[in-house]
Design a protein around this motif. Structure first.
Motif, PDB file in Angstrom:
ATOM      1  N   MET A  57       0.249   0.140  -4.659  1.00  0.00           N
ATOM      2  CA  MET A  57       0.167   1.080  -3.482  1.00  0.00           C
ATOM      3  C   MET A  57       1.226   1.531  -2.812  1.00  0.00           C
ATOM      4  SD  MET A  57      -2.990  -0.922  -1.721  1.00  0.00           S
ATOM      5  CE  MET A  57      -4.028   0.563  -1.248  1.00  0.00           C
TER       6      MET A  57
ATOM      7  N   GLU B   2      -2.724   5.961   0.819  1.00  0.00           N
ATOM      8  CA  GLU B   2      -3.567   7.163   0.335  1.00  0.00           C
ATOM      9  C   GLU B   2      -4.505   6.768  -0.615  1.00  0.00           C
ATOM     10  OE1 GLU B   2      -3.817  10.190   1.469  1.00  0.00           O
ATOM     11  OE2 GLU B   2      -1.958   9.963   3.077  1.00  0.00           O
ATOM     12  N   GLU B   3      -4.415   5.641  -1.193  1.00  0.00           N
ATOM     13  CA  GLU B   3      -5.087   5.134  -2.350  1.00  0.00           C
ATOM     14  C   GLU B   3      -6.320   4.190  -1.992  1.00  0.00           C
ATOM     15  OE1 GLU B   3      -2.985   3.352  -5.468  1.00  0.00           O
ATOM     16  OE2 GLU B   3      -1.218   4.643  -5.309  1.00  0.00           O
TER      17      GLU B   3
ATOM     18  N   ARG C  44      -9.875   0.263  -3.317  1.00  0.00           N
ATOM     19  CA  ARG C  44      -9.802   1.548  -3.318  1.00  0.00           C
ATOM     20  C   ARG C  44     -10.796   2.439  -2.442  1.00  0.00           C
ATOM     21  NH1 ARG C  44      -5.316   0.600  -5.241  1.00  0.00           N
ATOM     22  NH2 ARG C  44      -5.000  -0.056  -7.424  1.00  0.00           N
ATOM     23  N   TRP C  45     -10.373   3.572  -2.028  1.00  0.00           N
ATOM     24  CA  TRP C  45     -11.139   4.487  -1.386  1.00  0.00           C
ATOM     25  C   TRP C  45     -12.714   4.579  -1.959  1.00  0.00           C
ATOM     26  CZ3 TRP C  45      -9.777   3.427   3.028  1.00  0.00           C
ATOM     27  CH2 TRP C  45      -8.799   3.354   3.541  1.00  0.00           C
TER      28      TRP C  45
ATOM     29  N   SER D  34      -8.456  10.569   3.551  1.00  0.00           N
ATOM     30  CA  SER D  34      -8.928   9.737   2.352  1.00  0.00           C
ATOM     31  C   SER D  34     -10.418   9.782   2.274  1.00  0.00           C
ATOM     32  CB  SER D  34      -8.233   8.629   2.496  1.00  0.00           C
ATOM     33  OG  SER D  34      -6.691   8.565   2.366  1.00  0.00           O
TER      34      SER D  34
END
Length: 173
Positions: free
Chosen positions: A1, A104-105, A119-120, A169
């Motif tokens: 990450m 962002e991940e 994770r998103w 995101s």
């Protein structure tokens, strides 16, 4: 990450309860279940009234049973969020201090006994309250969520950084 926003916090029951309520409000099944419970309670109270006030011999025992059933239905609808939050709080609270890094991940939560990366794609929606960000699963019938209390941020300005990161995101629910 990658580099992200860091939060450090211990579980508080009020925050877990708020996160559970946010999650439940975002689900269709909870709204239906809650309305059904309140509807059943109202029907039970109406039945008790009919038993007591219709012409003929009133049946106080049957009316009392209906009133108790109505109270049980109404109380159950309101106690489910509390009981769920209490159960989760005991589990989360037993882990001590939590450290979350959001980038962002996705997010990474680390406690004494766990290290979890999400994770998103798993939590693509969020709700912001005055005290926290609640990350939600995509399905409105789902139960998954994570929460990020603003008090865990090192600087109050980090709330704006976190909000901007979430807006880039995932989507606001």
């Amino acid at each position: 990450m990658g580099e992200g926003v860091e939060l450090v916090y211990s579980a508080e029951f009020a925050e877990v309860k708020e996160a559970v309520r946010v999650r439940l409000r975002a689900t269709v099944w909870w709204r239906l279940l809650r309305w059904a419970a309140w509807g059943a309670g109202a029907l039970a109270f109406a039945a008790a009234g009919l038993v007591l006030f219709l012409p003929g011999d009133p049946e106080p025992a049957v009316a009392a049973e209906m009133i108790v059933l109505g109270l049980v239905a109404a109380c159950a609808a309101e106690l489910v969020p509390w009981a769920t939050a209490y159960s989760l709080f005991r589990m989360i609270g037993s882990q001590g201090e939590a450290r979350a890094v959001v980038d962002e991940e996705g997010g990474r939560w680390t406690t004494r006994d766990t290290d979890t990366v999400i994770r998103w794609a798993m939590l693509p929606r969020y709700v912001e309250t005055s005290r926290m960000f609640v990350l939600l699963t995509a399905r409105q019938s789902g139960t998954g969520f994570a929460y990020l209390p603003k008090r865990g941020l090192a600087d109050p300005a980090d709330a704006d950084r976190l909000r901007a990161l979430l807006d880039r995101s995932i989507v606001r629910a």
